[in-house]
Design an enzyme around this catalytic site. Structure first.
Site, PDB file in Angstrom:
ATOM      1  N   THR A 120       3.588   0.830   0.432  1.00  0.00           N
ATOM      2  CA  THR A 120       3.817   1.461  -0.865  1.00  0.00           C
ATOM      3  C   THR A 120       4.188   2.924  -0.702  1.00  0.00           C
ATOM      4  O   THR A 120       3.349   3.744  -0.318  1.00  0.00           O
ATOM      5  CB  THR A 120       2.542   1.379  -1.732  1.00  0.00           C
TER       6      THR A 120
ATOM      7  N   LYS B  71      -2.712   2.086  10.602  1.00  0.00           N
ATOM      8  CA  LYS B  71      -1.248   2.262  10.501  1.00  0.00           C
ATOM      9  C   LYS B  71      -0.885   3.729  10.300  1.00  0.00           C
ATOM     10  O   LYS B  71       0.203   4.161  10.718  1.00  0.00           O
ATOM     11  CB  LYS B  71      -0.672   1.384   9.394  1.00  0.00           C
TER      12      LYS B  71
ATOM     13  N   THR C 208       5.706   2.475   7.114  1.00  0.00           N
ATOM     14  CA  THR C 208       5.377   3.874   7.388  1.00  0.00           C
ATOM     15  C   THR C 208       5.820   4.327   8.779  1.00  0.00           C
ATOM     16  O   THR C 208       5.822   5.520   9.054  1.00  0.00           O
ATOM     17  CB  THR C 208       3.868   4.117   7.231  1.00  0.00           C
TER      18      THR C 208
END
Length: 329
Positions: A132, A186, A243
């Site tokens: 997101t 992450k 990401t």
């Protein structure tokens, strides 16, 4: 309709409030800064954290945490290192708390659901995590996330209708630990991928780092009791891919600057937005050692943040002993 509040008016909190208000329902948005709350109410914008968005008039901002007491669902979106302090100032908690920050508390090694559970033991804790970028969610672009419900199916039945929108699709899980591990690890791996980009090491190296970093995530998750299928989903592999491949990621951008030779301390001082991976890396190293989990990429990021030269750290990773591929390697 359930009364919903969002605690934290940074880019991600503001984007979530915008998404929730897209069907016209009123959403309460708490901002730490009174002047930011005033701006959101007066001009329907957040020039500090999300300047690209024209905010819905259904968003009502406040700088008083007590105003959240009437909400039936609260999304907690304060930075991970400030969650405990923010919750300590709150006078009441609803049945459903949804954690949206990704990280591990640096001072204690607690995950966010452990922090929230200690502060609000009578609430059901859920974790919302996945690939997101705030500006895309705010713009109404299609997004899918994991909604891991500590309260199981009963909590899912309460939360899913309140949170889902045509362009925002949650998927059910009851693996809260897995959702948190994916989101925290992450961030650190995204810093490493940014370093690869900053050093100009190429696409092959970045793809290899994502794959080997994912193996580290799986090892660490298994040690904490996370399920492999959770980490293979949106909140693990999905978020990792996003990401680790875009300068829209604050963690990737931080790593890129480190790879280009900029000073870690100066970079952290000059940022007004939070790159959670910088706080998570050292504590993740400690937790990995405690659980006897090998995480060389995470360790390399921690060394970079301590000031080690990026070229030296990259060379050390490339000269590690050869081994078999797989999560256990």
């Amino acid at each position: 309709m359930s009364r919903i509040g969002v605690i934290g008016a940074g880019a991600w909190g503001t984007a979530l409030a915008q998404m929730l208000a897209s069907d016209g329902r009123e959403v309460l948005l708490w901002a730490l800064e009174p002047e930011l709350a005033d701006e959101i109410n007066a001009s329907h914008g957040n020039s500090l954290f999300l300047p690209s968005a024209s905010l819905a008039r259904a968003i009502r901002a406040t700088s008083r945490l007590a105003d959240a007491a009437d909400c039936e669902i609260l999304l907690l979106v304060t930075p991970a290192q400030h969650l405990a302090g923010t919750m300590a100032q709150m006078t009441a908690f609803p049945r459903d708390l949804v954690l949206c920050a990704k990280g591990i508390e640096a001072a204690t090694g607690r995950t966010m659901h452990e922090v929230a559970g200690a502060a609000a033991p009578d609430s059901d804790i859920a974790v919302l995590s996945g690939p997101t970028f705030a500006h895309e969610v705010a713009a109404g672009m299609p997004t899918a996330v994991t909604l891991a419900c500590g309260g199981g199916q009963a909590q899912w039945q309460r939360l899913a209708p309140a949170i889902a929108r045509p362009a925002f699709r949650p998927y059910f899980s009851d693996d809260v630990v897995g959702a948190e591990v994916g989101g925290a690890v992450k961030n650190v791996l995204a810093i490493a991928c940014g370093v690869v980009d900053g050093l100009g090491l190429g696409q092959n190296a970045r793809a290899a780092l994502i794959a080997r970093g994912y193996a580290e995530m799986q090892r660490f998750g298994a040690a904490l009791g996370a399920r492999r299928e959770t980490l293979a989903g949106l909140c693990g592999l999905g978020d990792l891919v996003l990401t680790c491949s875009s300068t829209s990621s604050r963690n990737f951008s931080l790593g890129r600057a480190l790879g280009q030779g900029e000073d870690a301390d100066k970079l952290m001082r000059d940022r007004h937005t939070v790159a959670e991976g910088a706080h998570t890396a050292p504590v993740l190293v400690d937790l990995a050692e405690r659980h006897a989990v090998d995480m060389p990429i995470v360790g390399a990021v921690a060394r970079l943040l301590e000031g080690a030269p990026a070229k030296v750290v990259a060379a050390e990773l490339l000269t590690r002993p050869l081994t078999a591929e797989g999560p256990a390697a």
